[in-house]
Design an enzyme around this catalytic site. Structure first.
Site, PDB file in Angstrom:
ATOM      1  N   LYS A  47       0.878  -1.180  -0.093  1.00 32.09           N
ATOM      2  CA  LYS A  47      -0.036   0.106  -0.091  1.00 32.09           C
ATOM      3  C   LYS A  47       0.785   1.156  -0.194  1.00 32.09           C
ATOM      4  CE  LYS A  47      -3.857  -2.488   2.221  1.00 32.09           C
ATOM      5  NZ  LYS A  47      -4.618  -2.788   3.423  1.00 32.09           N
ATOM      6  N   GLN A  91      -4.651  -1.870   9.620  1.00 33.36           N
ATOM      7  CA  GLN A  91      -4.345  -2.987   8.864  1.00 33.36           C
ATOM      8  C   GLN A  91      -5.008  -4.280   9.754  1.00 33.36           C
ATOM      9  OE1 GLN A  91      -3.104  -3.643   5.649  1.00 33.36           O
ATOM     10  NE2 GLN A  91      -4.046  -5.685   6.098  1.00 33.36           N
ATOM     11  N   ASP A 114     -11.162   2.975   4.104  1.00 35.68           N
ATOM     12  CA  ASP A 114     -11.737   1.572   3.736  1.00 35.68           C
ATOM     13  C   ASP A 114     -13.072   1.570   3.684  1.00 35.68           C
ATOM     14  OD1 ASP A 114      -9.558  -0.138   3.337  1.00 35.68           O
ATOM     15  OD2 ASP A 114      -9.066  -0.583   5.660  1.00 35.68           O
TER      16      ASP A 114
END
Ligand code: NAP
Length: 273
Positions: A47, A91, A114
């Site tokens: 990422k 994460q 997200d």
């Protein structure tokens, strides 16, 4: 026809890069990594690499496996209030002693790249524009649109009902006026349901779409990604069998995976606060 996620993701990343250049301020993604999980470390590194490529600043905040829930929530609050940070990503998975839902709920919805916070999920469900759509289903919609696959009025079948793929995928297809059927491990007569799909999205994590059970000329999107008994990366769909009948099919690897990263970068380039 192959739904080429590698190719389409490159195109999206180029346009994200251009948008970032024109934005006037540099988006800044903060990624929280708790513990030493090897796979999580690789995901986070990828990422960061993708963010750098499109001109998004990224900071990885590595926290100890033993961090308390309260301290992790405090770290998120600091990022929420930090005007330099425009996006926050935690994460997953988190260590067992930490309540994942509490952590997700602590993220400001306007920095929730997200799209997992209740506000963004709720907005999606009631037909309001969320600040961010979850990356994987958004990437799938981008892929379908790139190949001009009609969604409105089609019968779409989704295998898997996770919060990160299946459920938001259903909402996004409904928004586009598809008739959606959701399947999970308790679904009866799965094969009959799969046969009805103009668009089949499989997000299960095992070889489940096996033989010639798909509708002729349908569109098959394979989200699953895991290693088979020989250690080879594979998806939910038996590509060789199914590709005879399907009109469009996404490969694994090279389908949904790169689209998810591109879609996440699209989100990370949005600046609300
Ligand atoms: P998940 O949390 O792993 O859950 C799997 C889902 O599949 C559950 O809803 C489960 O039903 C359902 N399921 C299991 N066995 C089934 C069966 N026999 N028939 C029908 N449904 C069944 O889901 P996920 O996190 O979305 O992950 C699914 C796969 O997608 C994994 O391989 C993951 O690695 C991959 N993935 C890929 C990307 C990407 O970017 N390429 C992104 C996210 C996920 P129940 O709810 O009843 O248990």
């Amino acid at each position: 026809m192959i739904l080429d996620g590698k190719l389409v993701s490159r195109k999206i990343l180029e346009s994200v890069k251009k948008n970032v250049e024109e934005l006037g301020i540099q988006p800044h993604l903060a990624v929280i990594l708790v513990g030493d999980d090897a796979a999580s470390k690789i995901y986070v590194k990828n990422k960061k690499k993708a963010a750098e490529k499109v001109g998004i600043k990224s900071t990885i905040i590595e926290l100890s496996e033993t961090i308390s829930e309260a301290e992790l929530l405090r770290q998120i609050e600091l990022l929420n209030n930090n005007k330099d940070v425009t996006g926050i990503l935690v994460q997953l998975p988190l260590p067992r002693h930490i309540d994942k839902n509490k952590v997700v709920m602590a993220i400001s919805p306007k920095k929730d790249v997200d799209g997992f916070t209740p506000e963004n999920v709720g907005r999606l469900a009631i037909g309001l524009e969320p600040y961010f759509y979850p990356a994987t289903p958004q990437g799938i919609i981008m892929l379908l649109d790139e190949y001009n696959i009609p969604i409105q009025g089609t019968d779409a079948v989704i295998l898997g009902r996770s919060n990160i793929v299946g459920k938001p995928m259903a909402q996004m297809l409904l928004r586009r006026n598809a008739t959606v059927t959701m399947c999970h491990s308790y679904t009866r007569d799965l094969e009959d349901k799969i046969k009805t799909a103009d668009i089949l999205i499989s997000a299960v994590g095992k070889k489940i779409v096996r033989c010639k059970m798909v509708k002729k000329n349908s569109c098959i999107v394979d989200v699953g990604i895991f290693r088979d008994s020989n250690g080879k990366l594979t998806g939910d769909v038996d590509f060789d069998y199914v590709s005879d009948s399907a009109g469009f099919i996404s490969p694994v690897p090279g389908g949904v995976g790169p689209m998810t990263i591109a879609s996440l970068m699209f989100n990370a380039s949005k600046v609300y606060e």
